[in-house]
Write a protein that holds these residues in place. Structure first.
Motif, mmCIF file in Angstrom:
data_model
loop_
_atom_site.group_PDB
_atom_site.id
_atom_site.type_symbol
_atom_site.label_atom_id
_atom_site.label_comp_id
_atom_site.label_asym_id
_atom_site.label_seq_id
_atom_site.Cartn_x
_atom_site.Cartn_y
_atom_site.Cartn_z
ATOM 1 N N LEU A 1 0.775 -1.255 -0.008
ATOM 2 C CA LEU A 1 -0.141 -0.034 -0.133
ATOM 3 C C LEU A 1 0.894 1.010 -0.058
ATOM 4 N N ASN A 2 0.335 2.264 -0.741
ATOM 5 C CA ASN A 2 1.096 3.603 -0.504
ATOM 6 C C ASN A 2 0.661 4.368 0.818
ATOM 7 N N GLU A 3 1.185 5.355 1.019
ATOM 8 C CA GLU A 3 0.868 5.821 2.452
ATOM 9 C C GLU A 3 -0.533 6.386 2.359
ATOM 10 N N GLY A 4 -1.200 7.043 1.568
ATOM 11 C CA GLY A 4 -2.487 7.312 1.364
ATOM 12 C C GLY A 4 -3.391 6.233 1.672
ATOM 13 N N GLN A 5 -3.224 5.111 0.993
ATOM 14 C CA GLN A 5 -3.985 4.052 0.899
ATOM 15 C C GLN A 5 -3.661 3.291 2.377
ATOM 16 N N ARG B 1 -19.775 -5.720 3.384
ATOM 17 C CA ARG B 1 -19.274 -4.152 3.215
ATOM 18 C C ARG B 1 -17.889 -3.912 3.224
ATOM 19 N N TYR B 2 -17.081 -4.498 4.212
ATOM 20 C CA TYR B 2 -15.635 -4.282 4.548
ATOM 21 C C TYR B 2 -14.960 -4.707 3.048
ATOM 22 N N GLU B 3 -15.339 -5.830 2.547
ATOM 23 C CA GLU B 3 -14.503 -6.392 1.429
ATOM 24 C C GLU B 3 -14.798 -5.421 0.343
ATOM 25 N N GLN B 4 -15.898 -4.669 0.028
ATOM 26 C CA GLN B 4 -16.473 -3.818 -1.067
ATOM 27 C C GLN B 4 -15.564 -2.470 -0.984
ATOM 28 N N LYS B 5 -15.524 -2.170 0.134
ATOM 29 C CA LYS B 5 -14.782 -0.758 0.660
ATOM 30 C C LYS B 5 -13.417 -0.997 0.391
ATOM 31 N N LEU B 6 -12.784 -2.018 0.758
ATOM 32 C CA LEU B 6 -11.379 -2.339 0.620
ATOM 33 C C LEU B 6 -11.078 -2.410 -0.818
ATOM 34 N N ASN B 7 -11.864 -3.273 -1.547
ATOM 35 C CA ASN B 7 -11.500 -3.241 -2.950
ATOM 36 C C ASN B 7 -11.712 -1.908 -3.792
ATOM 37 N N ASP B 8 -12.526 -1.166 -3.305
ATOM 38 C CA ASP B 8 -12.721 0.348 -3.779
ATOM 39 C C ASP B 8 -11.354 1.238 -3.534
ATOM 40 N N LEU B 9 -10.641 0.731 -2.439
ATOM 41 C CA LEU B 9 -9.252 1.452 -2.140
ATOM 42 C C LEU B 9 -8.099 0.901 -2.789
ATOM 43 N N LEU B 10 -8.231 -0.135 -3.515
ATOM 44 C CA LEU B 10 -6.948 -0.797 -3.965
ATOM 45 C C LEU B 10 -6.993 -0.717 -5.344
ATOM 46 N N ARG C 1 -5.650 -5.787 -6.048
ATOM 47 C CA ARG C 1 -6.639 -6.531 -5.842
ATOM 48 C C ARG C 1 -6.531 -7.933 -5.987
ATOM 49 N N VAL C 2 -5.784 -8.153 -7.147
ATOM 50 C CA VAL C 2 -5.187 -9.428 -7.441
ATOM 51 C C VAL C 2 -4.263 -9.968 -6.356
ATOM 52 N N ALA C 3 -3.351 -9.257 -5.834
ATOM 53 C CA ALA C 3 -2.453 -9.648 -4.685
ATOM 54 C C ALA C 3 -3.625 -10.141 -3.460
ATOM 55 N N TYR C 4 -4.321 -9.246 -3.344
ATOM 56 C CA TYR C 4 -5.187 -9.444 -2.015
ATOM 57 C C TYR C 4 -6.019 -10.665 -2.411
ATOM 58 N N GLN C 5 -6.713 -10.753 -3.421
ATOM 59 C CA GLN C 5 -7.420 -12.133 -3.616
ATOM 60 C C GLN C 5 -6.466 -13.482 -3.429
ATOM 61 N N LYS D 1 -6.338 1.456 7.193
ATOM 62 C CA LYS D 1 -6.217 1.365 8.626
ATOM 63 C C LYS D 1 -7.698 2.051 9.090
ATOM 64 N N ARG D 2 -8.128 3.224 8.554
ATOM 65 C CA ARG D 2 -9.295 3.581 9.108
ATOM 66 C C ARG D 2 -10.523 2.554 8.856
ATOM 67 N N LEU D 3 -10.351 2.079 7.652
ATOM 68 C CA LEU D 3 -11.508 0.969 7.334
ATOM 69 C C LEU D 3 -11.232 -0.110 8.265
ATOM 70 N N HIS D 4 -9.907 -0.555 8.749
ATOM 71 C CA HIS D 4 -9.940 -1.728 9.616
ATOM 72 C C HIS D 4 -10.639 -1.299 10.871
ATOM 73 N N LEU D 5 -10.496 0.123 11.318
ATOM 74 C CA LEU D 5 -10.945 0.442 12.673
ATOM 75 C C LEU D 5 -12.380 0.403 12.598
ATOM 76 N N LYS D 6 -13.062 0.960 11.717
ATOM 77 C CA LYS D 6 -14.478 0.987 11.279
ATOM 78 C C LYS D 6 -15.075 -0.538 11.460
ATOM 79 N N TYR D 7 -14.559 -1.391 10.825
ATOM 80 C CA TYR D 7 -15.018 -2.686 10.458
ATOM 81 C C TYR D 7 -14.574 -3.422 11.906
ATOM 82 N N LEU D 8 -13.591 -3.379 12.534
ATOM 83 C CA LEU D 8 -13.589 -4.053 13.892
ATOM 84 C C LEU D 8 -14.615 -3.517 14.950
ATOM 85 N N SER D 9 -14.830 -2.396 14.934
ATOM 86 C CA SER D 9 -15.551 -1.586 15.816
ATOM 87 C C SER D 9 -17.146 -2.097 15.635
#
Length: 123
Positions: A50-54, A94-103, A108-112, A59-67
């Motif tokens: 991931l680049n810094e922005g990603q 929802r988490y997976e879809q948002k993560l795919n939008d960020l990558l 995405r291929v590497a994540y899959q 990380k923000r997505l992980h925080l939201k998903y875990l909470s």
């Protein structure tokens, strides 16, 4: 001249004081969730670069998903397993879809591939 200098110093000190009292975005989450989100994000960044922005957005997505997951588990504690599983699966989707939008596509291929090769506890 002294009044102008005094006013400038007062303004600067008030601006500094208000800036230091602002909460960081991560402080809204329990420490355990912050640590887990950091661990997940670092592991993901290691595997899919991931680049810094990603990194920050993931990380923000992980925080939201875990909470959200923790909140759902608390709310649905007395519910039948089917109801609980359905709600948790919807949150994960929802988490997976948002993560795919960020990558990017290559990420995405590497994540899959990562998902296919590892289980969640190994991340």
């Amino acid at each position: 001249m002294n009044n102008l200098l005094l006013a400038a110093c007062l303004t600067a000190s008030l601006a500094t004081a208000s800036a230091t009292t602002r909460k960081k975005p991560n402080e809204d989450y329990p420490k355990a969730i912050q640590v887990r989100a950091t661990t997940l994000t670092q592991a993901l960044a290691h595997h899919i670069h991931l680049n810094e922005g990603q990194y920050l957005r993931v990380k923000r997505l992980h925080l939201k998903y875990l909470s959200e997951r923790l909140e759902l588990e608390r709310e649905l504690a007395g519910e039948p397993a089917e109801v609980r599983d359905t709600q948790l699966a919807a949150a994960q989707l929802r988490y997976e879809q948002k993560l795919n939008d960020l990558l990017h596509p290559d990420q995405r291929v590497a994540y899959q591939q990562l998902r296919a090769n590892f289980t969640a506890h190994r991340l």
